[in-house]
Scaffold this active site. Sequence first.
Site, PDB file in Angstrom:
ATOM      1  N   CYS A  16       8.236  15.091 -57.403  1.00 37.32           N
ATOM      2  CA  CYS A  16       7.355  14.832 -58.536  1.00 37.32           C
ATOM      3  C   CYS A  16       6.605  13.511 -58.347  1.00 37.32           C
ATOM      4  O   CYS A  16       5.991  13.285 -57.310  1.00 37.32           O
ATOM      5  CB  CYS A  16       8.172  14.870 -59.821  1.00 37.32           C
ATOM      6  SG  CYS A  16       7.168  14.830 -61.339  1.00 37.32           S
ATOM      7  N   ASP A  59       5.959  26.388 -60.282  1.00 36.95           N
ATOM      8  CA  ASP A  59       5.937  25.064 -60.897  1.00 36.95           C
ATOM      9  C   ASP A  59       4.915  25.042 -62.035  1.00 36.95           C
ATOM     10  O   ASP A  59       3.733  25.326 -61.826  1.00 36.95           O
ATOM     11  CB  ASP A  59       5.566  24.028 -59.826  1.00 36.95           C
ATOM     12  CG  ASP A  59       5.650  22.592 -60.300  1.00 36.95           C
ATOM     13  OD1 ASP A  59       5.794  22.359 -61.515  1.00 36.95           O
ATOM     14  OD2 ASP A  59       5.553  21.693 -59.439  1.00 36.95           O
ATOM     15  N   HIS A 116       9.697  23.578 -60.751  1.00 43.98           N
ATOM     16  CA  HIS A 116       9.404  22.204 -60.355  1.00 43.98           C
ATOM     17  C   HIS A 116      10.644  21.466 -59.859  1.00 43.98           C
ATOM     18  O   HIS A 116      10.595  20.771 -58.846  1.00 43.98           O
ATOM     19  CB  HIS A 116       8.802  21.462 -61.555  1.00 43.98           C
ATOM     20  CG  HIS A 116       8.389  20.067 -61.265  1.00 43.98           C
ATOM     21  ND1 HIS A 116       7.302  19.768 -60.464  1.00 43.98           N
ATOM     22  CD2 HIS A 116       8.895  18.863 -61.660  1.00 43.98           C
ATOM     23  CE1 HIS A 116       7.163  18.447 -60.381  1.00 43.98           C
ATOM     24  NE2 HIS A 116       8.120  17.880 -61.101  1.00 43.98           N
TER      25      HIS A 116
END
Length: 421
Positions: free
Chosen positions: A235, A329, A363
Site C-alpha cells: 500500500c 483490490d 488489497h
Amino acid sequence: MIQLTATPTSALIDEPVHIQATGLPPSQVVVFEASLEDEKGNLFHSRAYYRANEAGEVDLEHASSLGGDYVGVHPMGLFWSLKPEKILDRLIKRDVMNSPFKVQLKLYDSNLLIVELPTATPKASLTVDRWYVSPDVTRIQVREGRLRGALFLPPGEGPFPGVVDLFGGTGGLIEFRSSLLASRGFASLALAYFDYEDLPPTIEEVDLEYFEEAANFLLRQPKVLGPGVGVVSICKGAAIGLSMAIHLKQITAAVLINGPNFAVGGPQLYHDKIIQPLPPIPQLVSTNAFGCVEFYRVVGNPLDEANQPFLLPVEKAQGHLLFIVGEGDKNLNSKVYAKQAIEQLQRHGKNNWTLLSYPGAGHLIDPPYAPLCYASSLKQLPVYLIWGGDVALHAAAQEHSWKEIQMFLRKHLIPDVSSQL
C-alpha cells in the site's frame, strides 16, 4: 469412537494443518467449526459441512466441503475463511513473541441449526496453536537515532539476507510479517514511520533519508549479509518501497504489494529533491450500501496525460522489483499502476522486474492462511475502507505469493543463490 485430529497442533502460521475426523457413521454429514479470539477479545469463526466416507472418515486434504463458508476441496479452508463476529474487524497479530493464536476446532452433528452451535456439545474438539515466530528467533527493539522498530534475527551466526518491512496507512509498528520472515531465514526490520512512540501521529511528508538510515542500520548488523538489502512493502508503504529502490543504492530487491507508482498523501523528500504526490480528486471516492468507502478511483484515470509528471522514475531502480497485484483490490487501482510501471521500465530497456497478478485477490495480501479482510477501519480516518477480494481466490494468492516472495528475496539478496536452486 469419534476422534478429531490436527497435525501439527502447534506450528507457524504459514504451515498447513492436516485435519481428520474418524469413527463417524458411514456417509454421515458433520459440521467442522473453527474459532479464535484475538488479543482484543474479538471473536472470529468459520464452519463447513462434510460427508464421511464409507469408512466413517473425513480427511480435509481430500474431502470436499458441501457448504458453509466455502465449497470444494480446501484443506486449510477453516483457517482462511475465519470471519469476524463483529463485522469489519481485521484479524491482526500484535504480540508475536509471547503467544500464538489459539484456534479451537470442533466437530458437530449436521442436524443442528447454526444458532444452536454455540451452546451445543461438540462430538470432538481440540486446540491448534498458530505462531508468527519460531521459538529460536530473537527480537531486538530498535531505538537508534530517530529510527523506531523491531529487528528480528534468525538463530545462528548467519549472515542472513536483510529486509526492511513496511506497512501502509495503518501506522504504528506491525511485526507479524517480519517475525515470520525471520523464522524463514531473513534478518527483518519491522520499521515504524508514523503513529508510534515519538514519531509523528500522522505522516504529512515522507523523508526518504529516514528509510535510508534504516537500510544502513541493517547493513551494519554483524548477522546481516551485504552488500544490499531488500524491502517488503504494501500500500502506501509500497510507494515508499518503490522510491527506496529508485533512490537508494542499498536496495537490491523490492517487493511491492498493491502499491502505487506515485507518491500518495504528501510529498516525498530526499536530500534536495521534492517528489510531489499525485493529487486526489475527492469527488471520485465512492461509497457502498453499507457506508464503506472505495478509494479505487480517487486519482482519476492514471493514464491521463496530466498525471504523467507525478509518476515515479521507476526506470532508475538499480535493484530488482517484484510487483504483487490483487486484481480485486478496491483500495488502489494496483493492477493498472503495476502495468504502467512495467511499461515504463520496458520503454527504458529494463528487465529487472517480475509481476504476480492474482484474479480475485484483494488489497491486504498477507502471509498464508490469514483470513480475508474485505473492509475495516483505519485509526486516522472516520470511515471504513473497502479492501476487496474473494475469500478463496485471496487465500490462494496469499499462499502462492508468500513462497514467491521468499524465492525472490533469496535470489537477489544471496550471492550465487541461483546455483543453489
